[in-house]
Design a protein around this motif. Sequence first.
Motif: not given
Length: 129
Positions: A7-12, A16-19, A34-35, A54-58
């Motif tokens: 799974k690639r790390m898209t910009k979006q 989301v992960y950084e926030i 919103e952020q 996706v982050l939950l699945e990972d």
Amino acid sequence: MRKMKQKRMTKQKAVVYEILCSTDTHPTADWIYEQARKRIPEISLGTVYRNLQVLLEDKKIIELNYGKGQSRFDGNPNPHYHFVCEKCGRIYDFAQDGPWVGEDVLTAAPGMVKSCRFECYGICRDCLD
């Protein structure tokens, strides 16, 4: 043997992960959206939800669902304790030096335990003041 698709790390997804990892407030998807819009104005709420899934699945994040209202998300997937304020609704992480869940609890369960979490409920210090 079949290869797992990377799974690639898209910009979006990265945003989301950084926030989520930059806060300890256990935000909702709407707050994350919103952020994220401040950094990617064209991002949609659906994109935020898909990336959270996706982050939950990972297993990079965890979901806190209390059965009322929206789920909250935690950027710390490692076992830790939560304190939930019954007055303001804020969720706090807190440290505990003792053991997490003992083997006796896991073997007593009527099935295979995949995950568990420990939460305390009460009134936070801010609300008590």
